[in-house]
Design a protein around this motif. Structure first.
Motif, short mmCIF file in Angstrom:
data_model
loop_
_atom_site.label_atom_id
_atom_site.label_comp_id
_atom_site.label_asym_id
_atom_site.label_seq_id
_atom_site.Cartn_x
_atom_site.Cartn_y
_atom_site.Cartn_z
N PRO A 38 -66.75 -75.02 -94.25
CA PRO A 38 -67.83 -75.92 -94.65
C PRO A 38 -67.47 -76.83 -95.83
O PRO A 38 -68.07 -77.89 -95.98
N PHE A 39 -66.52 -76.40 -96.67
CA PHE A 39 -66.11 -77.20 -97.82
C PHE A 39 -64.64 -77.59 -97.66
O PHE A 39 -63.84 -76.82 -97.11
N THR A 40 -64.28 -78.77 -98.13
CA THR A 40 -62.91 -79.26 -97.95
C THR A 40 -61.90 -78.29 -98.54
O THR A 40 -60.83 -78.08 -97.97
N SER A 41 -62.22 -77.68 -99.66
CA SER A 41 -61.29 -76.75 -100.31
C SER A 41 -61.02 -75.54 -99.44
O SER A 41 -59.92 -74.96 -99.47
N GLN A 42 -61.98 -75.16 -98.61
CA GLN A 42 -61.79 -73.98 -97.77
C GLN A 42 -60.80 -74.24 -96.65
O GLN A 42 -60.11 -73.33 -96.19
N GLU A 43 -60.70 -75.48 -96.19
CA GLU A 43 -59.67 -75.79 -95.19
C GLU A 43 -58.28 -75.60 -95.78
O GLU A 43 -57.37 -75.12 -95.10
N VAL A 44 -58.11 -75.97 -97.05
CA VAL A 44 -56.82 -75.79 -97.71
C VAL A 44 -56.44 -74.31 -97.74
O VAL A 44 -55.31 -73.93 -97.42
#
Length: 349
Positions: free
Chosen positions: A271-277
């Protein structure tokens, strides 16, 4: 595994910021009709039904019983419910089919986030003694994770913005997505996360049908076979976790067989861009893998259905012949606390 089980159909709503004019049942029924129509099955043909939703989100106890009106609970059906994202309902249905007690299963999930404050509701997932009384909301906790990545040198704000831009650009081809195309990053919501780094709030529902063995081939031209599925969890206390990594996602992927051979597509519930990283690193996804071609949760994030949608989107890519081996991921809880990974494959072409 003693049986081969596949996803043979997937349907979802057009995700919208608000559906005030619809009840959960009215939002869900068209999805159930569409997923059944794809296979030609009727409700009476389904051996097991399982749903995922949240009473906290609905604001009333046993809210899932009302949704059964959309399925049709008479004559009596074999039915279960999990107070989780629909991805975990799919896991229960998968285990049910493995036992041989049923040959087909209907799995659905839904969530209406628009009536209340999602950031407040999700604090109920936190440790009730040490963390919840401080009222850190879901965005603030995601911002802690993003800042930890930046401090560790694993990301920066432009890199996070690039994740958002790519996801919403990919969502232009997804007619169901809530946000599509060029979406400005906007102001800081909680530093270092800007509005564009966060998921939209909206309402939606999804449903899939599972089938075992030759029944799957009868119902679908190219079934998406579940070659492995597993879910794991992190420690409840955020203070004992490394927020820049996700050991539970890595372990779930390992147990599901994701590392045995490369995948060509990955639908990540980030849900958050940082979590894809974090997930790209934990799941060993390099630039050869198409990540979230549907736009992912940054394009539409109906709570309690977004994880099931990731599995459904991965399966749909297999159905269309766009993927031969796909990884699907779902998460629940703060900062990727709980993670489920499924590996889907199509028959050789």
């Amino acid at each position: 595994m003693t049986r081969d089980i596949a996803l043979v159909a997937f349907a979802q709503t057009d995700h919208r910021r608000t559906t005030d004019e619809l009840s959960e049942v009215e939002m869900l029924m068209p999805v159930l009709h569409r997923v059944l129509d794809q296979t030609g099955l009727r409700t009476a043909d389904i051996g097991f039904t399982c749903s995922g939703s949240s009473d906290y989100l609905a604001g009333r106890a046993f809210s899932f019983t009302l949704a059964l009106d959309g399925v049709g609970a008479w004559p009596p059906i074999s039915e279960s419910h999990v107070e989780m994202d629909g991805a975990w309902a799919l896991y229960e249905a998968w285990t049910k089919l493995l036992t041989g007690d049923a040959d087909t299963a209907l799995v659905y999930s839904y969530g209406k986030s628009s009536p209340g404050s999602v950031r407040d509701v999700l604090t109920r997932q936190l440790d009730p003694y040490y963390v919840a009384p401080l009222w850190p909301d879901s965005v603030a906790l995601a911002a802690l994770q993003a800042q930890a990545l930046i401090d560790a040198g694993e990301a920066d704000e432009p890199a996070l913005a690039a994740v958002a831009a790519r996801s919403r650009a990919d969502a232009t081809a997804n007619s169901h997505a809530q946000l599509r195309g060029s979406v400005p990053q906007g102001d800081y919501l909680v530093r270092p996360l800007r509005t564009g780094d966060c998921p939209p709030i909206g309402d939606g529902a999804a449903a899939v049908i599972l089938a075992a063995g030759e029944r799957a081939r009868e119902l679908c031209e190219r079934p998406a076979w579940i070659r492995g599925i597993d879910h794991r969890t992190e420690a409840h206390s955020l203070g004992v976790r490394d927020l820049t990594d996700s050991p539970s996602a890595r372990l779930a992927a390992e147990k599901a067989g994701a590392f045995e051979r490369p995948v060509d597509t990955a639908e990540l519930h980030a849900p958050f861009t940082s979590q894809e990283v974090v997930l790209r690193k934990a799941l060993r996804l390099d630039d050869t893998v198409r990540v979230n071609p549907s736009g992912g949760a940054l394009a539409a994030n109906p709570i309690m259905a977004a994880g099931l949608i990731r599995i459904g989107e991965a399966a749909a890519a297999v159905h269309r012949g766009e993927s031969d081996r796909a990884l699907a991921h779902a998460t629940s809880g703060p900062c990727l606390q709980q993670n489920l990974v499924a590996v889907l494959e199509g028959d050789p072409r």
